[in-house]
Design a protein around this motif. Structure first.
Motif, mmCIF file in Angstrom:
data_model
loop_
_atom_site.group_PDB
_atom_site.id
_atom_site.type_symbol
_atom_site.label_atom_id
_atom_site.label_comp_id
_atom_site.label_asym_id
_atom_site.label_seq_id
_atom_site.Cartn_x
_atom_site.Cartn_y
_atom_site.Cartn_z
ATOM 1 N N GLU A 29 -11.980 -3.696 15.707
ATOM 2 C CA GLU A 29 -11.629 -3.714 14.300
ATOM 3 C C GLU A 29 -12.828 -4.135 13.447
ATOM 4 N N GLU A 32 -13.454 -7.078 7.477
ATOM 5 C CA GLU A 32 -13.369 -6.746 6.057
ATOM 6 C C GLU A 32 -13.662 -7.957 5.171
ATOM 7 N N ASN A 176 -12.711 6.342 0.721
ATOM 8 C CA ASN A 176 -11.624 6.133 1.666
ATOM 9 C C ASN A 176 -12.205 6.112 3.080
ATOM 10 N N GLU A 178 -10.806 5.908 5.861
ATOM 11 C CA GLU A 178 -10.019 6.657 6.837
ATOM 12 C C GLU A 178 -10.265 8.168 6.745
ATOM 13 N N ARG A 240 -6.927 4.766 0.253
ATOM 14 C CA ARG A 240 -6.852 4.179 1.587
ATOM 15 C C ARG A 240 -5.875 4.987 2.428
ATOM 16 N N SER A 285 -5.379 -3.013 0.764
ATOM 17 C CA SER A 285 -5.764 -3.589 2.041
ATOM 18 C C SER A 285 -5.663 -2.527 3.138
ATOM 19 N N LYS A 286 -6.389 -2.754 4.214
ATOM 20 C CA LYS A 286 -6.428 -1.775 5.300
ATOM 21 C C LYS A 286 -5.069 -1.586 5.950
ATOM 22 N N ASP A 287 -4.320 -2.685 6.113
ATOM 23 C CA ASP A 287 -3.027 -2.592 6.783
ATOM 24 C C ASP A 287 -1.932 -2.051 5.878
ATOM 25 N N SER A 336 -16.185 -3.076 4.636
ATOM 26 C CA SER A 336 -16.079 -3.396 6.052
ATOM 27 C C SER A 336 -17.453 -3.657 6.626
#
Length: 338
Positions: A29, A32, A176, A178, A240, A285-287, A336
């Motif tokens: 991971e 961040e 983004n 991702e 995101r 947030s990433k999650d 990140s």
């Protein structure tokens, strides 16, 4: 014949298997953090010695706030971003030929370098994107529209999206991690001028021109429209995974502000209600459990200070990250560190 594995060979086999399993497993991971720009007077409240841009980082996991450096505040708009991956702070500063240019500050060597030439103003800087490319929303010298500019950190060359388009301007950008794509808010300056004339003539609040979010492939430079809002201003965006969070307003420089989630693939918009006042700097947030924002949160019984907060979408609870106690928080970005 059955093969006998000696102790040393057994250890070697186990190490090999562990390395293989680690290699086949999910990637580690990324770490961040927030990069924060806070402008403060050099000597407290004394204006005679000018101001500085104080650069902070906030670790998402440990919640540790660290001051990285103080940089000279010489630009029209104070803007810094700390790339821990590159051990470098990128920032806007006055260039040799006037106008604001892109600078880098090597944190370890404590050395400054001017990276760009030919710019007039820089509104956004995003490092650590694709193939060592830094993305900016910036204005070229002698021009008016804000352009999306891809800056190659190795060759120091600038690739400008739609360089010869003199009407379309860019309000804000987001990267983004991702999709590995850049997203930009754009509108027509000619259309805004027409609306401005109508507003002045009728003495009514200024209705914004249509605002569009486009997706930009950093390799091919091909663009795709994600969503277009009719006479509605998109103040900021955060892309995101498969969503873009936006803040919007029906009139320029007027409340109320609305918040929405936009599906990147379909462009479907879902309006959401949050007890906050934030017109810029939203960071998902990433999650996907919440977002960071610069502004205030609304509570009828308590007056909250301007600052950076985290809002949990599930629990609807706030967490203080960095409050504006000294100076002025200009901007922040979520990054990140691999």
């Amino acid at each position: 014949m059955k093969r006998t594995i000696l102790p040393n060979q057994f250890i070697a086999v186990v190490i090999t298997l562990l390395l293989f399993i680690a290699g086949c497993g999910p990637e580690e991971e990324a770490h961040e953090y927030l990069s924060i720009t806070n402008t403060e007077y050099v000597n407290g409240t004394d204006t005679d010695d000018g101001m500085i841009m104080r650069v902070y980082t906030y670790d998402i996991q440990t919640k540790a706030l660290t001051k990285l450096s103080d940089l000279p505040y010489t630009s029209q708009y104070p803007l810094t971003v700390a790339s821990l991956a590159n051990d470098t702070i990128y920032y806007s500063g006055v260039g040799k030929d006037k106008g604001d240019e892109l600078f880098s500050y090597d944190i370890q060597a404590q050395k400054t370098q001017q990276l760009s030439t030919g710019l007039f103003a820089i509104n956004s800087i995003i490092p650590d994107t694709v193939d060592h490319t830094l993305v900016m929303a910036a204005v070229k010298k002698g021009e008016r529209p804000v352009k999306v500019i891809f800056f190659d950190q190795k060759t120091q060359e600038m690739n400008i999206l739609n360089d010869y388009d003199s009407d379309t301007t860019t309000w804000d950008i987001s990267f983004n991690p991702e999709t590995r794509k850049t997203y930009a808010i754009q509108y027509s300056e000619e259309e805004q001028y027409i609306h401005m004339e109508q507003s002045n003539k009728a003495q009514t609040p200024l209705v914004p021109p249509n605002h569009t979010i486009i997706e930009i492939d950093p390799i091919s430079m091909q663009t795709r429209k994600v969503i277009e809002l009719h006479e509605e201003q998109i103040l900021t965006l955060s892309a995101r995974a498969d969503q873009i969070m936006i803040a919007t307003a029906k009139h320029i420089n007027k409340y109320p502000i609305e918040y929405s989630m936009v599906n990147i693939r379909t462009g479907e918009r879902t309006k959401m209600s949050f007890p906050i006042k934030a017109s810029s700097e939203l960071r998902l947030s990433k999650d996907g459990r919440g977002f960071y924002f610069l502004g205030e949160y609304v509570d009828a019984n308590i007056k909250h200070e301007r600052g950076i907060y985290y809002y949990d979408l599930k629990t609807q609870e706030f967490e203080e990250v960095f409050l504006q106690k000294e100076g002025f928080i200009n901007n922040f970005i979520l990054l990140s560190n691999p």
